[in-house]
Design a protein around this motif. Structure first.
Motif, mmCIF file in Angstrom:
data_model
loop_
_atom_site.group_PDB
_atom_site.id
_atom_site.type_symbol
_atom_site.label_atom_id
_atom_site.label_comp_id
_atom_site.label_asym_id
_atom_site.label_seq_id
_atom_site.Cartn_x
_atom_site.Cartn_y
_atom_site.Cartn_z
ATOM 1 N N ASP A 373 -2.435 -10.050 -5.212
ATOM 2 C CA ASP A 373 -1.646 -9.908 -4.191
ATOM 3 C C ASP A 373 -0.825 -8.532 -4.139
ATOM 4 O OD1 ASP A 373 -0.962 -10.606 -1.380
ATOM 5 O OD2 ASP A 373 0.878 -11.578 -2.231
ATOM 6 N N HIS A 374 -1.214 -7.543 -3.315
ATOM 7 C CA HIS A 374 -0.318 -6.225 -3.175
ATOM 8 C C HIS A 374 -0.011 -5.786 -4.805
ATOM 9 C CE1 HIS A 374 0.237 -8.116 0.759
ATOM 10 N NE2 HIS A 374 0.464 -6.491 1.202
ATOM 11 N N LEU A 375 -1.073 -5.831 -5.475
ATOM 12 C CA LEU A 375 -1.037 -5.337 -7.130
ATOM 13 C C LEU A 375 -0.713 -3.865 -6.825
ATOM 14 C CD1 LEU A 375 -0.795 -6.210 -9.877
ATOM 15 C CD2 LEU A 375 -3.311 -5.589 -9.900
ATOM 16 N N SER A 376 0.252 -3.359 -7.593
ATOM 17 C CA SER A 376 0.654 -2.108 -8.180
ATOM 18 C C SER A 376 0.829 -1.597 -9.296
ATOM 19 C CB SER A 376 1.695 -1.443 -6.963
ATOM 20 O OG SER A 376 1.556 -1.651 -5.622
ATOM 21 N N VAL A 403 -3.229 -3.312 -4.056
ATOM 22 C CA VAL A 403 -4.480 -4.127 -3.975
ATOM 23 C C VAL A 403 -4.453 -5.683 -3.843
ATOM 24 C CG1 VAL A 403 -6.546 -4.436 -5.281
ATOM 25 C CG2 VAL A 403 -5.609 -2.205 -5.074
ATOM 26 N N SER A 404 -5.313 -6.306 -2.823
ATOM 27 C CA SER A 404 -5.255 -7.713 -2.619
ATOM 28 C C SER A 404 -6.742 -7.890 -2.730
ATOM 29 C CB SER A 404 -4.530 -7.903 -1.378
ATOM 30 O OG SER A 404 -3.070 -7.865 -1.357
ATOM 31 N N LEU A 405 -6.754 -8.975 -3.601
ATOM 32 C CA LEU A 405 -8.288 -9.434 -3.507
ATOM 33 C C LEU A 405 -8.407 -10.789 -4.073
ATOM 34 C CD1 LEU A 405 -9.464 -9.329 -6.728
ATOM 35 C CD2 LEU A 405 -9.748 -6.861 -5.994
ATOM 36 N N GLU A 406 -9.615 -11.514 -4.027
ATOM 37 C CA GLU A 406 -9.540 -12.957 -4.320
ATOM 38 C C GLU A 406 -11.164 -13.008 -4.926
ATOM 39 O OE1 GLU A 406 -8.885 -15.919 -1.633
ATOM 40 O OE2 GLU A 406 -6.819 -15.380 -1.411
ATOM 41 N N ILE A 407 -11.329 -13.806 -5.923
ATOM 42 C CA ILE A 407 -12.412 -14.459 -6.408
ATOM 43 C C ILE A 407 -12.638 -15.591 -6.519
ATOM 44 C CG2 ILE A 407 -14.241 -13.947 -8.576
ATOM 45 C CD1 ILE A 407 -12.664 -11.568 -9.352
ATOM 46 N N PRO A 408 -13.898 -16.262 -5.859
ATOM 47 C CA PRO A 408 -13.875 -17.768 -5.935
ATOM 48 C C PRO A 408 -14.789 -18.239 -7.155
ATOM 49 C CG PRO A 408 -15.020 -16.514 -3.933
ATOM 50 C CD PRO A 408 -14.501 -15.436 -4.909
ATOM 51 N N HIS A 409 -14.488 -19.393 -7.257
ATOM 52 C CA HIS A 409 -15.145 -20.305 -8.351
ATOM 53 C C HIS A 409 -16.495 -19.846 -8.584
ATOM 54 C CE1 HIS A 409 -12.451 -22.728 -10.347
ATOM 55 N NE2 HIS A 409 -11.536 -22.617 -9.166
ATOM 56 N N GLY A 410 -17.145 -19.244 -9.812
ATOM 57 C CA GLY A 410 -18.554 -19.215 -10.003
ATOM 58 C C GLY A 410 -19.165 -17.921 -9.171
ATOM 59 N N LYS A 411 -18.090 -16.918 -8.641
ATOM 60 C CA LYS A 411 -18.788 -16.131 -8.043
ATOM 61 C C LYS A 411 -18.507 -14.536 -8.730
ATOM 62 C CE LYS A 411 -20.156 -18.141 -4.113
ATOM 63 N NZ LYS A 411 -21.682 -18.160 -3.792
ATOM 64 N N THR A 425 -7.884 1.032 -14.523
ATOM 65 C CA THR A 425 -6.569 0.369 -14.318
ATOM 66 C C THR A 425 -6.229 -0.994 -13.701
ATOM 67 O OG1 THR A 425 -5.931 2.760 -14.076
ATOM 68 C CG2 THR A 425 -4.239 1.044 -13.902
ATOM 69 N N LEU A 426 -6.795 -1.111 -12.570
ATOM 70 C CA LEU A 426 -6.827 -2.360 -11.824
ATOM 71 C C LEU A 426 -7.232 -3.734 -12.987
ATOM 72 C CD1 LEU A 426 -6.422 -4.342 -9.516
ATOM 73 C CD2 LEU A 426 -8.586 -3.989 -8.708
ATOM 74 N N VAL A 441 -0.488 -11.621 -9.846
ATOM 75 C CA VAL A 441 -1.717 -11.995 -10.343
ATOM 76 C C VAL A 441 -1.696 -13.411 -10.689
ATOM 77 C CG1 VAL A 441 -3.459 -11.711 -12.058
ATOM 78 C CG2 VAL A 441 -2.348 -9.490 -11.233
ATOM 79 N N GLU A 442 -2.541 -14.198 -9.938
ATOM 80 C CA GLU A 442 -2.650 -15.748 -10.274
ATOM 81 C C GLU A 442 -4.104 -16.143 -10.788
ATOM 82 O OE1 GLU A 442 -1.697 -17.957 -6.762
ATOM 83 O OE2 GLU A 442 0.241 -17.131 -6.612
ATOM 84 N N LEU A 443 -4.271 -16.871 -11.559
ATOM 85 C CA LEU A 443 -5.328 -17.386 -12.372
ATOM 86 C C LEU A 443 -5.346 -18.821 -12.126
ATOM 87 C CD1 LEU A 443 -8.006 -16.640 -13.837
ATOM 88 C CD2 LEU A 443 -6.564 -17.064 -16.108
ATOM 89 N N LEU A 444 -6.289 -19.308 -11.541
ATOM 90 C CA LEU A 444 -6.191 -20.903 -11.311
ATOM 91 C C LEU A 444 -4.819 -21.344 -10.769
ATOM 92 C CD1 LEU A 444 -7.998 -21.927 -14.686
ATOM 93 C CD2 LEU A 444 -9.123 -21.756 -12.206
ATOM 94 N N ASN A 445 -4.347 -20.786 -9.940
ATOM 95 C CA ASN A 445 -3.104 -20.942 -9.190
ATOM 96 C C ASN A 445 -1.767 -20.997 -10.029
ATOM 97 O OD1 ASN A 445 -3.953 -21.299 -6.645
ATOM 98 N ND2 ASN A 445 -4.134 -23.473 -6.678
ATOM 99 N N PHE A 446 -2.063 -20.335 -11.268
ATOM 100 C CA PHE A 446 -0.777 -20.300 -12.128
ATOM 101 C C PHE A 446 -0.704 -18.599 -12.095
ATOM 102 C CE2 PHE A 446 -2.618 -24.151 -13.678
ATOM 103 C CZ PHE A 446 -1.361 -24.817 -13.652
#
Length: 707
Positions: A373-376, A403-411, A425-426, A441-446
């Protein structure tokens, strides 16, 4: 401009068009190992005419570079021409001494290398290096040499030749450095130009411009060119003829259009089948790849050299085939060429079946594995004394900017963009190898700490990375078994004994023999090392794997097998994947979602299939049109970006892409940041002022895609 009158060779224009510039007859080249000569190239015969571009293609170890070095008479100390002839415009080069060859190098034979940065002197300005060549070969000096340098740089379409001439190599981009090398190579109007993978290290947009330039200069000057590459898309776009090498032997030689229309050797077809097409998808089947690998020099058999890997080998293949001539201007070293030509044998393999259905790939858990979310990521630049005295605020390199993006499970999310766009760099920021300045940056909601040193072992277990260059990812003094045992002990909590017992299973999972555990990294090929890197990454069964250009340095056949392996391992482990590449065909094959990044900002995000259909963001359109396609009939809408990507220290205001945009609207693009538009039908999101329906009306579908 003609060669000096003192030259012993005629100029290209003085040569009769019927006579070849380069003629090679029965050439065999070997390397001495102890007291034995091992033949790396065997009985090669071909010729190149004025204005003709002739490609040498094949996997690593096929003999391409050895053959090119032999033509230049520039073999290493333990290499030698064992027999055969090399003639340049009728003059035998094999009989020349090295002193005599020095008058040929750079003047009658010129080289454009793969890596321009390693070929340019970092301590000399570009103009001085070019002037040195002109002084040595043409006797120019002073103002005349300087004027000629500026003229040559202008001819390779450098917009500000005076500035580039006064710059040091590190002050210009990789694409600009390659243009300098082309200008330098052509400055003496050589008879033969040798291009050794000159665009391999460039991104697709720069590559497209460089290929256009090479084609224009070669045909305009009627120079003969030998193009060494493993990129068949480049070959189809640039070259007139193709020679396919395998294990040191010429297995096929044909006009480019004829070879792509109907290869007459199984190896040629295997190379073509390995190339991912734009729009091809893992859900339609795995990529075709050539099983096995090229045998080493000391294990080459007496029969057909390709028989062990050939899908149509029969008893007669135990005998070495001659070089047959099926048609005028075509040669094939295959006993079964006539059956192939008549259609009795179909070389194209069926696509391997999809291992898992789309439903099996679809994750029931809607929670994203990764949420950015809004990574700089900004880097401060040290102020000069003048800036410090003027009290100017410190400048920043805005490598990643919001930069904001999401990656779903298994995708799989594919991230594409040019060099300097912020892809790596990202990835490094997500991994904690670079510290972010803002965003989360959140991994598995952490939430993950910005610095890798502050992350615990559990975080490391869930997040792993595969790097671009496998040779640099391993300790050369540690065996493969020990390399794989370490993460088993540290991340998976195994005992030393249990870890050692699991190593063979890991190697088997990535299609390598268990005996490789006792080998050192230097004893494996690049493709084998990348398989080990993938095995190491999956040791901890990670929820997210980050692949930073994991196949860009590999041959097409090895690339296909690695992409298939990544897909299989991902499905087996249920992992998500962030795949970074500048190759849209590679990303499009493996990705479920594609994000396009430019100057640290996302320009477009779409489902993979939808990205290949209009409307495209103007930057995506340029990336797609720059991908060289092996479909000889593809004549899609060509977009060539003008100028260089701006410095991330001086990101343009408004839309960051407006300085190069082919659909530039004017002041609104300069002064206002674009809105995010969403396509109603596909959900494609685009960062652009131009309404999506207007973009769709002005754009054509990318020809050759296989949606």
């Amino acid at each position: 401009m003609a060669l000096n009158a003192s030259s012993s060779l005629p100029t290209v224009n003085e040569l009769n068009a019927a006579n070849p510039i380069l003629s090679i007859e029965g050439l065999t080249v070997g390397y001495r190992q102890d007291k034995t000569w091992l033949e790396a190239v065997r009985e090669i015969t071909f010729s190149i005419r004025a204005g003709e571009t002739y490609a040498l293609v094949g996997e690593s170890g096929s003999g391409k570079t050895t053959l090119a070095l032999a033509v230049m008479r520039y073999l290493p100390e333990n290499g030698a021409i064992l027999k055969g002839r090399i003639q340049l415009a009728g003059r035998d080069l094999v009989g020349l001494s090295l002193d005599e060859m020095r008058s040929v190098w750079g003047k009658e034979i010129a080289l454009v290398p793969q890596n321009p940065q390693s070929s340019l002197n970092p301590s000399l300005r570009v103009g001085e290096q070019m002037a040195e060549t002109l002084r040595h070969h043409q006797g120019l000096s002073g103002a005349a040499a300087g004027a000629r340098v500026v003229d040559l740089l202008a001819r390779v379409h450098i917009a500000d030749p005076e500035r580039v001439a006064s710059s040091y190599p590190h002050q210009i981009s990789g694409g600009m450095q390659q243009r300098v090398m082309i200008a330098m190579a052509l400055s003496t109007e050589p008879l033969l130009l040798i291009l050794d993978e000159p665009t391999t290290s460039l991104d697709v947009t720069t590559q497209a411009v460089i290929l256009d330039l090479i084609s224009e200069l070669i045909h305009g000057r009627q120079t003969a060119a030998l193009y060494v590459t493993h990129n068949l898309g480049v070959v189809s776009q640039l070259c007139d003829r193709i020679a396919v090498l395998y294990a040191g032997e010429l297995v096929e030689d044909a006009a480019t259009a004829d070879l792509f229309r109907q290869p007459l050797h199984p190896y040629s077809q295997g190379l073509i089948d390995s190339v991912p097409r734009l729009g091809a998808s893992k859900d339609k089947g795995q990529l075709r790849s050539i099983k096995g690998q090229i045998p080493p020099l000391w294990e080459r058999e007496a029969g057909c050299i390709f028989a062990a890997r050939c899908p149509v080998a029969v008893e007669i293949c135990a005998q070495r085939p001659p070089l047959y001539m099926p048609e005028a201007g075509r040669w094939s070293r295959c006993h079964r060429w006539k059956e192939i030509l008549d259609g009795q044998i179909v070389l194209t393999q069926d696509l391997p079946p999809v291992q898992k259905t789309r439903e099996a790939r679809t994750a029931p858990d809607p929670t994203p594995v990764l949420k950015v979310d809004h990574l700089s990521t900004h880097y401060p630049v040290a102020r000069s004394l003048t800036e410090w005295l003027a009290r100017r605020p410190p400048r920043k390199v805005r490598a990643v900017d919001g930069v904001s993006l999401e990656i779903p499970h298994g995708k799989t999310l594919g991230l594409v963009g040019e060099s300097g766009s912020g892809k790596t760099t990202l990835a490094r920021t997500i991994m904690g190898l670079e510290c972010r300045n803002g965003g989360t940056v959140e991994l598995l909601n952490f939430s993950l700490p910005a610095d890798l040193s502050r992350r615990d072992l559990e975080s490391l277990r869930h997040l792993q990375m595969v790097f671009q260059n496998p040779e640099e990812a391993f300790n050369p003094y540690v065996t493969i078994g020990e390399t794989l045992s370490l993460p088993l002990r540290t991340l998976a909590g195994k005992s030393a004994k249990a870890a050692a017992a699991e190593v063979e299973g890991l190697l088997t999972a990535v299609r390598l023999p268990g005996a490789y555990a006792r080998r050192l990294p230097t004893q494996l090929s690049g493709g084998e090392l990348q398989r080990v890197a993938i095995a190491r990454a999956f040791v901890s069964n990670p929820d997210l794997l980050v692949g930073d250009e994991p196949v860009s340095s590999l041959d097409v056949s090895v690339q296909a097998s690695i992409l298939n392996l990544l897909d299989e391992m991902q499905v087996e482990h249920g992992s998500s994947l962030l795949l970074i590449s500048h190759d849209l065909a590679v990303v499009g094959y493996l990705a479920d979602i594609i994000a396009v990044i430019y100057l640290g900002r996302l320009m477009e995000v779409a489902n993979a299939a939808d990205l290949f259909e209009p409307p495209y963001h103007p930057y995506t359109e340029a990336l797609l049109s720059a991908v060289p396609q092996i479909d000889m009939g593809a004549k899609g809408n060509r977009v060539r970006l003008q100028g260089e990507i701006p410095s991330p220290m001086n990101v343009p205001g408004g839309c960051p892409f407006h300085t190069r945009c082919p659909h530039f609207l004017g002041d609104i693009c300069v002064q206002q940041a674009p809105p995010w538009q969403v396509h109603e039908k596909t959900g494609k999101r685009s960062f652009c002022h131009i309404p999506l329906d207007e973009l769709a009306a002005s754009q054509k579908r990318v020809l050759g895609s296989e949606n």
